[in-house]
Write an enzyme that holds these catalytic residues in place. Structure first.
Site, mmCIF file in Angstrom:
data_model
loop_
_atom_site.group_PDB
_atom_site.id
_atom_site.type_symbol
_atom_site.label_atom_id
_atom_site.label_comp_id
_atom_site.label_asym_id
_atom_site.label_seq_id
_atom_site.Cartn_x
_atom_site.Cartn_y
_atom_site.Cartn_z
ATOM 1 N N TYR A 1 12.100 3.207 -0.712
ATOM 2 C CA TYR A 1 11.510 1.857 -0.768
ATOM 3 C C TYR A 1 10.213 1.885 -1.568
ATOM 4 O O TYR A 1 10.019 1.097 -2.511
ATOM 5 C CB TYR A 1 11.247 1.338 0.658
ATOM 6 N N LYS B 1 9.189 0.097 -5.201
ATOM 7 C CA LYS B 1 8.063 -0.840 -5.357
ATOM 8 C C LYS B 1 7.090 -0.322 -6.434
ATOM 9 O O LYS B 1 6.555 -1.096 -7.235
ATOM 10 C CB LYS B 1 7.323 -1.036 -4.029
ATOM 11 N N ASP C 1 0.822 -1.220 0.000
ATOM 12 C CA ASP C 1 0.000 0.000 0.000
ATOM 13 C C ASP C 1 0.852 1.265 0.000
ATOM 14 O O ASP C 1 0.355 2.358 -0.279
ATOM 15 C CB ASP C 1 -0.971 0.007 1.194
HETATM 16 P P1 NAD Z 1 11.582 -9.573 4.119
HETATM 17 O O1 NAD Z 1 12.564 -8.459 4.098
HETATM 18 O O2 NAD Z 1 11.256 -10.236 5.407
HETATM 19 O O3 NAD Z 1 12.058 -10.730 3.119
HETATM 20 C C1 NAD Z 1 12.587 -10.476 1.855
HETATM 21 C C2 NAD Z 1 13.172 -11.769 1.308
HETATM 22 O O4 NAD Z 1 13.651 -11.510 -0.023
HETATM 23 C C3 NAD Z 1 14.357 -12.301 2.120
HETATM 24 O O5 NAD Z 1 14.242 -13.700 2.315
HETATM 25 C C4 NAD Z 1 15.571 -11.976 1.248
HETATM 26 O O6 NAD Z 1 16.661 -12.876 1.418
HETATM 27 C C5 NAD Z 1 14.951 -12.079 -0.152
HETATM 28 N N1 NAD Z 1 15.703 -11.297 -1.153
HETATM 29 C C6 NAD Z 1 16.116 -10.010 -1.057
HETATM 30 N N2 NAD Z 1 16.806 -9.649 -2.162
HETATM 31 C C7 NAD Z 1 16.806 -10.743 -2.976
HETATM 32 C C8 NAD Z 1 17.351 -11.002 -4.264
HETATM 33 N N3 NAD Z 1 18.041 -10.067 -4.927
HETATM 34 N N4 NAD Z 1 17.146 -12.219 -4.824
HETATM 35 C C9 NAD Z 1 16.451 -13.187 -4.144
HETATM 36 N N5 NAD Z 1 15.943 -12.997 -2.923
HETATM 37 C C10 NAD Z 1 16.117 -11.789 -2.337
HETATM 38 O O7 NAD Z 1 10.285 -9.004 3.431
HETATM 39 P P2 NAD Z 1 8.720 -9.212 3.792
HETATM 40 O O8 NAD Z 1 8.351 -8.257 4.858
HETATM 41 O O9 NAD Z 1 8.466 -10.651 3.937
HETATM 42 O O10 NAD Z 1 8.057 -8.682 2.425
HETATM 43 C C11 NAD Z 1 7.898 -9.555 1.312
HETATM 44 C C12 NAD Z 1 7.257 -8.807 0.169
HETATM 45 O O11 NAD Z 1 5.987 -8.299 0.579
HETATM 46 C C13 NAD Z 1 8.045 -7.591 -0.305
HETATM 47 O O12 NAD Z 1 7.935 -7.524 -1.706
HETATM 48 C C14 NAD Z 1 7.350 -6.405 0.354
HETATM 49 O O13 NAD Z 1 7.491 -5.245 -0.436
HETATM 50 C C15 NAD Z 1 5.910 -6.891 0.369
HETATM 51 N N6 NAD Z 1 5.060 -6.363 1.449
HETATM 52 C C16 NAD Z 1 5.470 -6.406 2.751
HETATM 53 C C17 NAD Z 1 4.624 -5.956 3.759
HETATM 54 C C18 NAD Z 1 5.021 -6.011 5.222
HETATM 55 O O14 NAD Z 1 4.296 -5.497 6.067
HETATM 56 N N7 NAD Z 1 6.124 -6.645 5.581
HETATM 57 C C19 NAD Z 1 3.354 -5.453 3.429
HETATM 58 C C20 NAD Z 1 2.977 -5.405 2.069
HETATM 59 C C21 NAD Z 1 3.835 -5.882 1.094
HETATM 60 O O1 DAU Z 2 2.429 -0.750 4.537
HETATM 61 C C1 DAU Z 2 3.143 -1.869 4.103
HETATM 62 C C2 DAU Z 2 4.596 -1.709 4.483
HETATM 63 O O2 DAU Z 2 4.675 -1.882 5.893
HETATM 64 C C3 DAU Z 2 5.515 -2.699 3.775
HETATM 65 O O3 DAU Z 2 5.492 -2.423 2.393
HETATM 66 C C4 DAU Z 2 6.946 -2.591 4.297
HETATM 67 O O4 DAU Z 2 7.756 -3.598 3.712
HETATM 68 C C5 DAU Z 2 6.926 -2.770 5.800
HETATM 69 O O5 DAU Z 2 8.239 -2.582 6.321
HETATM 70 C C6 DAU Z 2 5.961 -1.787 6.452
HETATM 71 O O6 DAU Z 2 6.445 -0.410 6.355
HETATM 72 P P1 DAU Z 2 6.324 0.606 7.583
HETATM 73 O O7 DAU Z 2 7.336 1.659 7.428
HETATM 74 O O8 DAU Z 2 4.915 1.018 7.787
HETATM 75 O O9 DAU Z 2 6.695 -0.419 8.767
HETATM 76 P P2 DAU Z 2 7.651 -0.268 10.059
HETATM 77 O O10 DAU Z 2 7.420 -1.502 10.886
HETATM 78 O O11 DAU Z 2 9.047 0.085 9.708
HETATM 79 O O12 DAU Z 2 7.000 0.970 10.814
HETATM 80 C C7 DAU Z 2 5.628 0.971 11.205
HETATM 81 C C8 DAU Z 2 5.333 2.305 11.858
HETATM 82 O O13 DAU Z 2 6.050 2.379 13.118
HETATM 83 C C9 DAU Z 2 5.824 3.502 11.061
HETATM 84 O O14 DAU Z 2 4.908 4.572 11.227
HETATM 85 C C10 DAU Z 2 7.164 3.870 11.689
HETATM 86 C C11 DAU Z 2 6.974 3.475 13.132
HETATM 87 N N1 DAU Z 2 8.197 3.005 13.859
HETATM 88 C C12 DAU Z 2 8.919 2.003 13.270
HETATM 89 C C13 DAU Z 2 10.050 1.529 13.890
HETATM 90 C C14 DAU Z 2 10.889 0.431 13.255
HETATM 91 C C15 DAU Z 2 8.528 3.544 15.079
HETATM 92 O O15 DAU Z 2 7.843 4.441 15.614
HETATM 93 N N2 DAU Z 2 9.657 3.069 15.704
HETATM 94 C C16 DAU Z 2 10.443 2.091 15.156
HETATM 95 O O16 DAU Z 2 11.474 1.711 15.767
#
Ligand code: NAD
Ligand code: DAU
Length: 337
Positions: A151, A155, A127
């Site tokens: 980031y 994306k 999102d």
């Molecule tokens: P993560 O950082 O936990 O995992 C990323 C994985 O990708 C790791 O296992 C890493 O080794 C692998 N990777 C990185 N670079 C690579 C490369 N060049 N080749 C092959 N593998 C590689 O990420 P996540 O939080 O699990 O997110 C996964 C996907 O979902 C991402 O595309 C992210 O943008 C998307 N996403 C995440 C969230 C969230 O809240 N975490 C929400 C919405 C979408």
């Molecule tokens: O919305 C989806 C996204 O959510 C994904 O695409 C990203 O991969 C994922 O990392 C996440 O992004 P955010 O920046 O929202 O997540 P994060 O956990 O880093 O932070 C969540 C909220 O908390 C944000 O408003 C920043 C705040 N924060 C984060 C950290 C790490 C703090 O206040 N303190 C902290 O130490």
């Protein structure tokens, strides 16, 4: 029978998805293609290593030859693309690897998928590509893209490439954009696991700015069920937002976690804000709910409680992550392609 290549399956959402998919689809073969960056941890899937339907390949999505070799060797017909650099704070410190992996890596995968006539390509997005909301309204699939962090920009670029490959070449691409995930195996750099492990270690909990930024939280298992549904029934060329109508201010989440862990609020520290910090995210999941009948199964109350319990039970897992031990062990045991 499907032969599925999952990229980034050793990360947080990818590993939850691999387990979900193998549990849900008896008749499949699944290749987990992951470079094992700092965020990749094969220990996340140690319980399924012996499953004959599962193969782990250490490979970089930017390496066209390695990707093509895996597509050919395992006769892949379906790709689910999670691999990415995923942490906003890291992208602020250095954008280069975000462009390399998220943009160029996606382009390499798309080209390889064309070359090998892959029948389904699900691109996992976020999102954050929509930017920041004011106090009202929600992101729909029609909301214009307005990414604010390196980031999010990387994306958004990947999303546009994926859609361009559908329009230009007819590659059967489908996109998902989900809100913030939480649950087991999340790397303790993200808000919820970081606050849990810091509280358990008696360390300060750093809350950025005034703590009033809003995120829309979804249990990772519900994200997996939505991806699976879009993979089976989503229309090519379409985007599906995923979220559970569950908005929380950061400070309220931190206070809730402290209550669940029975730790004092005196651990909270308000620190300098994240540069360019998006104020509010909120997903309108109407399209996936109407078109595919998806809805989340886990309430925030039970999901957060089970997540806290998981981090209490899996202390060894996060201690090995925090100390770096997980990388040394697996670095030796998995050969790079
Ligand atoms: P993560 O950082 O936990 O995992 C990323 C994985 O990708 C790791 O296992 C890493 O080794 C692998 N990777 C990185 N670079 C690579 C490369 N060049 N080749 C092959 N593998 C590689 O990420 P996540 O939080 O699990 O997110 C996964 C996907 O979902 C991402 O595309 C992210 O943008 C998307 N996403 C995440 C969230 C969230 O809240 N975490 C929400 C919405 C979408
Ligand atoms: O919305 C989806 C996204 O959510 C994904 O695409 C990203 O991969 C994922 O990392 C996440 O992004 P955010 O920046 O929202 O997540 P994060 O956990 O880093 O932070 C969540 C909220 O908390 C944000 O408003 C920043 C705040 N924060 C984060 C950290 C790490 C703090 O206040 N303190 C902290 O130490």
């Amino acid at each position: 029978m499907h032969n599925v290549l999952v990229t980034g399956g050793a990360g947080f959402i990818g590993s939850n998805f691999v387990r979900y998919f193998l549990e849900t689809h008896a008749d499949c073969h699944l290749v987990n293609f992951d470079a094992l960056t700092y965020a990749g941890n094969p220990e996340n899937l140690s319980d399924i290593e012996g499953d004959p339907r599962y193969v782990f390949v250490r490979g970089d999505i930017c390496n066209r030859a390695a990707v093509e070799e895996a597509l050919k060797e395992y006769k892949i017909d379906t790709i689910v693309h999670f691999a990415a650099e995923s942490h906003v704070d890291r992208s602020i410190l250095g954008a280069a690897v975000f462009v390399t992996t998220n943009v160029m890596g996606t382009q390499v995968l798309l080209d390889a998928a064309r070359e090998h006539a892959v029948e389904r390509f699900l691109h996992v997005s976020t999102d954050e590509v929509y930017g920041s909301l004011g106090p009202q309204g929600k992101f729909t699939e029609e909301t214009p893209l307005h990414p604010n962090s390196p980031y999010a920009a990387s994306k958004a670029a990947a999303d546009l490439l994926a859609l361009a490959y559908f329009h230009t070449y007819g590659l059967p691409v489908v996109l998902t954009r989900c809100s913030n995930n939480y649950g087991p195996y999340q790397f303790p750099e993200k808000l919820i696991p970081l606050m849990i492990v810091n509280a358990l270690n008696g360390k300060d909990l750093p809350v950025y700015g005034d703590g009033l930024n809003v995120r829309d939280w979804l249990f990772v298992g519900d994200h997996c069920s939505a991806i699976d549904l879009v993979l089976q029934r989503g229309a090519p060329g379409e985007v599906y937002n995923i979220g559970g109508n569950n908005e929380w201010k950061n400070i309220d989440i931190v206070r809730l976690l402290l209550r669940l862990l029975n730790k004092p609020e005196s651990l909270i520290r308000f620190v300098k804000d994240r540069p360019g910090h998006d104020r509010r995210y909120a997903i309108d999941p109407g399209k996936i709910s109407r078109a595919l009948g998806w809805s989340p199964a886990v309430t925030f109350e039970s999901g957060l409680k089970s997540t806290v319990e998981w981090y209490l039970a899996y202390r060894k897992w996060w201690e090995r992550v925090m100390s770096g031990e997980y990388m040394e062990y697996y670095g030796k045991n998995y050969e790079a392609r």
